[in-house]
Design an enzyme around this catalytic site. Structure first.
Site, PDB file in Angstrom:
ATOM      1  N   HIS A 137       0.818  -1.220   0.000  1.00 17.01           N
ATOM      2  CA  HIS A 137       0.000   0.000   0.000  1.00 17.01           C
ATOM      3  C   HIS A 137       0.851   1.269   0.000  1.00 17.01           C
ATOM      4  CE1 HIS A 137       0.420  -0.168   4.522  1.00 17.01           C
ATOM      5  NE2 HIS A 137       0.431   1.144   4.368  1.00 17.01           N
ATOM      6  N   ASP A 167       0.406  -7.711   1.639  1.00 13.71           N
ATOM      7  CA  ASP A 167       0.716  -6.280   1.656  1.00 13.71           C
ATOM      8  C   ASP A 167       2.221  -6.033   1.645  1.00 13.71           C
ATOM      9  OD1 ASP A 167       0.167  -3.555   1.638  1.00 13.71           O
ATOM     10  OD2 ASP A 167       0.139  -3.408   3.824  1.00 13.71           O
ATOM     11  N   SER A 251       4.627   2.565   8.021  1.00 11.25           N
ATOM     12  CA  SER A 251       4.328   1.389   7.211  1.00 11.25           C
ATOM     13  C   SER A 251       5.533   0.987   6.368  1.00 11.25           C
ATOM     14  CB  SER A 251       3.137   1.667   6.290  1.00 11.25           C
ATOM     15  OG  SER A 251       1.963   1.860   7.029  1.00 11.25           O
TER      16      SER A 251
END
Length: 407
Positions: A137, A167, A251
């Site tokens: 993402h 992911d 992230s």
């Protein structure tokens, strides 16, 4: 000349000097004390003119000494600082550039999108190339990707592959400025309560290399994920739970143990008004097989049946009865919506509207259970035995799984 009534002079008194020695001693003692006091008071003013005195400054040294702020330096080393020092330079910033907007402005005013960013970890250096793990993402939709090293140097990166289910994404970049590569640990060996350290770029590059500490709050957690934005759960992600602060921009960053080994890739946090301190990371033991395939093949090789699916619970009761012709006691399962030509499902004779209720003897109630069995329990080339309902009849079908990249 004659004097009248003049009295004869009185005889001179003899002064007795006995006992005056004590007075002289007392006077001398007082004099010595006064002299000493005067000398003591004069010493600071005489320092500057005494032989060997430093007269380079006009300031009174004694005043400088008494008025100066004292400062002490301590070289403190802990397990946390040692771990951070070992791995910090392998954690990078990852910038997702979705336009060629003006380099001085986030938007040039012509409708171009600004860049977004996250973190990444350099996990391998081979020849003149280095490889970076980040989240899918973080780089999704990027036209260009830029990596910012710990020293601020910026290097253009190439996307090698992504995997939406975990992911994860792998980037390739020039290695000439890379000094540190992360060392993999063993996430299966983690203990609840064990100290962990999160390193990344919360809120962007202005806070690059931020370090937060916490513990392993939980292992083997599963989190429902909506991958396509249809407000339906598509997957249950397996994650580590930690109370180390993980914020937007973290992230793709590193979660390391107390010896500086990479044991997870920071992925997300549960952000609710009633929730505090629940950060999530992808366990490194789940990461390694994925990034190996992404690096080599550009995709994660998984077994596939070659079908599109729909949960029975999303089918109206009328169609469950009239179209699928399911028995009344069957209220869960997975409906085959489409069969891909020359796929394992097609070759095994599966058809549209078949309803899968078992895989290898395990009850299947929804797509998440089906995918978990397929992806976690099976390999390319394995046989898969299904029980399906077709027009009210229960059938058993066996198919041979193929690589998803071949369809």
């Amino acid at each position: 000349m004659e004097y009248y009534n003049q009295q004869p002079p009185e005889p001179q008194k003899k002064i007795d000097k006995k006992g005056s020695k004590g007075g002289y001693f007392f006077s001398a003692f007082i004099g010595v004390l006064v002299g000493a006091l005067i000398v003591w008071l004069m010493i600071p003013s005489l320092v500057g003119i005494m032989p060997g005195a430093d007269t380079s400054s006009g300031n009174d040294p004694s005043l400088e000494s008494s008025n100066a702020t004292k400062q002490f330096s301590a070289n403190i080393t802990t397990e946390v600082t040692s771990a951070v020092e070992k791995v910090a330079n392998s954690v990078v910033g990852v910038t997702n550039i979705q336009s060629s907007s003006d380099f001085l402005s986030p938007s040039s005013g012509d409708g171009q999108e600004a860049a977004s960013g996250g973190s990444g970890v350099i996990y391998k250096k081979s020849g003149n190339k280095a490889y970076v793990i980040t989240n899918n993402h973080v780089i999704e939709g990027a036209n260009q990707i830029e990596v910012t090293l710990a020293d601020g140097a910026k290097v253009e990166a190439k996307l090698l592959g992504t995997d939406i289910w975990t992911d994860l994404a792998v980037l390739e970049m020039d290695a000439s400025k890379v000094t540190t590569v992360a060392e993999f640990g063993d996430s299966d060996a983690l203990k609840q309560g064990e100290t962990v350290i999160a390193i990344g770029n919360p809120l962007g590059l202005d806070f690059s290399g931020s370090v937060t500490t916490g513990v392993v709050s939980g292992k083997d957690r599963t989190i429902p994920i909506d991958l396509d934005g249809d407000n339906q759960v598509d997957w249950q992600a397996e994650v580590l739970q930690t109370d180390a602060a993980i914020n937007p921009g973290n992230s793709g960053g590193a979660l390391v143990n107390i010896v500086g080994q990479l044991i997870g890739i920071n992925s997300m946090k549960i952000s609710q008004a009633t929730v505090e301190g629940i950060g999530l990371a992808i366990p490194i033991n789940s990461v390694i097989p994925v990034i190996e395939d992404l690096e080599q093949f550009g995709a994660m090789k998984r077994p596939t049946m070659g079908v599109t699916l729909l949960d029975v619970t999303n089918v109206s009761a009328v169609h469950q009865r009239d179209t699928l012709r399911l028995p009344e006691e069957i209220t869960t399962g997975v409906v085959i919506d489409e069969v891909v030509t020359k796929s394992p499902a097609a070759e095994a004779g599966l058809k549209q509207y078949d309803v899968i209720i078992e895989m290898d003897g395990n009850k299947i109630e929804n797509m998440i259970e089906l995918r978990k069995h397929l992806y976690n329990e099976k390999e390319v080339g394995d046989n898969l035995t299904l029980k399906v309902y077709r027009e009210g009849q229960l059938l058993e079908v066996t198919l041979i799984l193929k690589d998803n990249s071949t369809l």
